[in-house]
Every structure is written in structure tokens, then in C-alpha cells.
Design a protein around this motif. Sequence first.
Motif, PDB file in Angstrom:
ATOM      1  N   PRO A  15       6.588   8.311   2.584  1.00 24.44           N
ATOM      2  CA  PRO A  15       5.513   9.183   3.097  1.00 24.44           C
ATOM      3  C   PRO A  15       4.104   8.683   2.809  1.00 24.44           C
ATOM      4  O   PRO A  15       3.166   9.026   3.529  1.00 24.44           O
ATOM      5  N   GLU A  16       3.936   7.867   1.770  1.00 23.28           N
ATOM      6  CA  GLU A  16       2.603   7.346   1.442  1.00 23.28           C
ATOM      7  C   GLU A  16       2.229   6.141   2.307  1.00 23.28           C
ATOM      8  O   GLU A  16       1.116   5.643   2.232  1.00 23.28           O
ATOM      9  N   LYS A  17       3.203   5.649   3.094  1.00 24.37           N
ATOM     10  CA  LYS A  17       3.002   4.469   3.935  1.00 24.37           C
ATOM     11  C   LYS A  17       2.648   3.242   3.102  1.00 24.37           C
ATOM     12  O   LYS A  17       1.912   2.351   3.549  1.00 24.37           O
ATOM     13  N   ALA A  18       3.171   3.211   1.875  1.00 27.37           N
ATOM     14  CA  ALA A  18       2.955   2.067   0.995  1.00 27.37           C
ATOM     15  C   ALA A  18       3.737   0.862   1.506  1.00 27.37           C
ATOM     16  O   ALA A  18       4.787   0.996   2.143  1.00 27.37           O
ATOM     17  N   SER A  19       3.228  -0.316   1.201  1.00 28.04           N
ATOM     18  CA  SER A  19       3.763  -1.553   1.763  1.00 28.04           C
ATOM     19  C   SER A  19       4.861  -2.174   0.904  1.00 28.04           C
ATOM     20  O   SER A  19       4.893  -2.004  -0.318  1.00 28.04           O
ATOM     21  N   SER A  20       5.720  -2.931   1.565  1.00 26.22           N
ATOM     22  CA  SER A  20       6.664  -3.779   0.850  1.00 26.22           C
ATOM     23  C   SER A  20       5.881  -4.775   0.003  1.00 26.22           C
ATOM     24  O   SER A  20       4.801  -5.234   0.390  1.00 26.22           O
ATOM     25  N   ALA A  21       6.434  -5.130  -1.143  1.00 26.40           N
ATOM     26  CA  ALA A  21       5.770  -6.088  -2.025  1.00 26.40           C
ATOM     27  C   ALA A  21       5.900  -7.521  -1.534  1.00 26.40           C
ATOM     28  O   ALA A  21       5.250  -8.415  -2.083  1.00 26.40           O
ATOM     29  N   CYS A  22       6.717  -7.753  -0.499  1.00 25.66           N
ATOM     30  CA  CYS A  22       6.911  -9.139  -0.071  1.00 25.66           C
ATOM     31  C   CYS A  22       7.096  -9.315   1.440  1.00 25.66           C
ATOM     32  O   CYS A  22       6.749 -10.369   1.977  1.00 25.66           O
ATOM     33  N   GLN A  23       7.634  -8.319   2.134  1.00 28.59           N
ATOM     34  CA  GLN A  23       7.888  -8.507   3.557  1.00 28.59           C
ATOM     35  C   GLN A  23       6.615  -8.295   4.382  1.00 28.59           C
ATOM     36  O   GLN A  23       5.808  -7.413   4.088  1.00 28.59           O
ATOM     37  N   PHE A  24       6.471  -9.096   5.407  1.00 29.21           N
ATOM     38  CA  PHE A  24       5.276  -9.069   6.247  1.00 29.21           C
ATOM     39  C   PHE A  24       5.671  -9.325   7.695  1.00 29.21           C
ATOM     40  O   PHE A  24       6.802  -9.716   7.994  1.00 29.21           O
ATOM     41  N   TYR A  25       4.730  -9.113   8.588  1.00 23.82           N
ATOM     42  CA  TYR A  25       4.948  -9.488   9.979  1.00 23.82           C
ATOM     43  C   TYR A  25       3.646  -9.998  10.579  1.00 23.82           C
ATOM     44  O   TYR A  25       2.548  -9.703  10.090  1.00 23.82           O
ATOM     45  N   VAL A  26       3.792 -10.799  11.622  1.00 23.81           N
ATOM     46  CA  VAL A  26       2.653 -11.306  12.386  1.00 23.81           C
ATOM     47  C   VAL A  26       2.781 -10.758  13.799  1.00 23.81           C
ATOM     48  O   VAL A  26       3.844 -10.861  14.424  1.00 23.81           O
ATOM     49  N   VAL A  27       1.716 -10.171  14.289  1.00 24.08           N
ATOM     50  CA  VAL A  27       1.736  -9.517  15.600  1.00 24.08           C
ATOM     51  C   VAL A  27       1.654 -10.539  16.728  1.00 24.08           C
ATOM     52  O   VAL A  27       0.796 -11.425  16.717  1.00 24.08           O
ATOM     53  N   GLN A  28       2.569 -10.426  17.681  1.00 23.97           N
ATOM     54  CA  GLN A  28       2.410 -11.110  18.963  1.00 23.97           C
ATOM     55  C   GLN A  28       1.798 -10.120  19.951  1.00 23.97           C
ATOM     56  O   GLN A  28       0.755 -10.365  20.523  1.00 23.97           O
TER      57      GLN A  28
END
Length: 234
Positions: free
Chosen positions: A122-135
Amino acid sequence: MRIYLVLFLLIPTTLLAQNRKKKDYLVTLTTAYGPMRLVLYDQTPKHKENFIKLVDQKFYDSLLFHRIIPLFMIQGGDPNSRKAKAGDPLGSGSIGERIPAEFVPTLFHKKGALAAARDNNPEKASSACQFYVVQGRVWDDATLQKQVERIQAMKGHVPTDEQKQVYKTIGGAPHLDGNYTVFGEVIDGLAIVDSIAKQPRDEMDRPVKDVRMTMTGDWVKKKKITKQFGYKYL
């Protein structure tokens, strides 16, 4: 004498801090399809510090881009992908505590944006390692308006007129604004994002042929980054 000694010791520290302000951490993310160069935003200090730490530790080396969706994004950073076999489900791996969300209205999901993946907390906190790059994709007025309505329903960030223009020319994924933290961007190698995003994938959106990555980082003078890649600092 103690006062003079303290002042003497402070001088190198001050000079180091001033010198660091003139430089930025340039990330080189390399795959079989070529290299991408990325910068990390100062406006999202927690995410920037964490990403630099992981790159310096070589954490991302040999991990996969485990999820690709054309006209949307490419995702990586799951530690479970390092030794994953074909068909193994990926995307749930982590390395510790989540990073608090750092939503900045001026940082949005344009094509090439680097953002933090997350679960449905619910806090929309981020993963400590996973990421994405937007196309992402390029939007027209009608389809972008539908995205704005979707954003409002999700209580995200409605793009400004300037940001809408970017979405209509360069492209991106506007419905993610205000729901996932954007903390950097690709400043060189956007074609690599396109190459990865179009690879054949299975029913879980994992590339049929593994796309492994390595990452390096170096502190480079901002003037050099601007001259070489055309990136303009605010």
C-alpha cells in the motif's frame, strides 16, 4: 593547535564534496544487444544511493531481463534469475527491505525512464533490486486522455501539458506516473531497449533466449556527460 588541526582536516573533505558535485555516476548496462548508458536522478537520493551500491558490488552482473512486454517495458534485477533454468518463474526475488517511494512530479515514465519495480504494498515502496526500463508507445490525444482517466482512477500523477507532449512524440507509459518511482533514465542506447523488447517470449513474458546483463559505474564530470551524450542537467 586542535582548532587548526580540525580546520586542516575539514579542507580535503570540503574539496571532495565540491568536486563530487561536478561529477555524476554514469552507469553502463551491457547485454548481448549492446550497451546502454544511464544517469540516476539526484531528486531520488534513496534509490540513487541504493542502485550505486548494487552496481559497485557487481550485484547485477549475470542477472536476466526476465520480463519483457513490447511497447511497455523491460524488467530485470531478480536475484533468482542468476541461475534460473528455462521455464523457471521469476519476478519475486528480493534482497531485503523495500525502499520508500520517492515520487517527483517532474520525473515521469517517458521512453527510456529507469524505474523501480515493486509488489502491491500500500505504501508503493520499491523493490530493493528489481527495476525496469520503459519502452512505451507514442500516444495520440484520444488515447492519452484515456490514460489520464486511468491515472486519476489509480490516484497517480496526471501529466503536465509539457509531459503530455513528450508522451505524444517520444512515447512512454503514462499510467505508471505517481505509482512507481522513476529514478533515472537512459541517455544513450535507446535502440537497445527496442531490441530487447522485441525478442520472442514465453507465456510469462520471459525471453525465450536469456538476456543477461552486466553493469559498471564511474564518476564522470557532468560537462563531459553533457558533451558526449547531450544530456542536460537542471
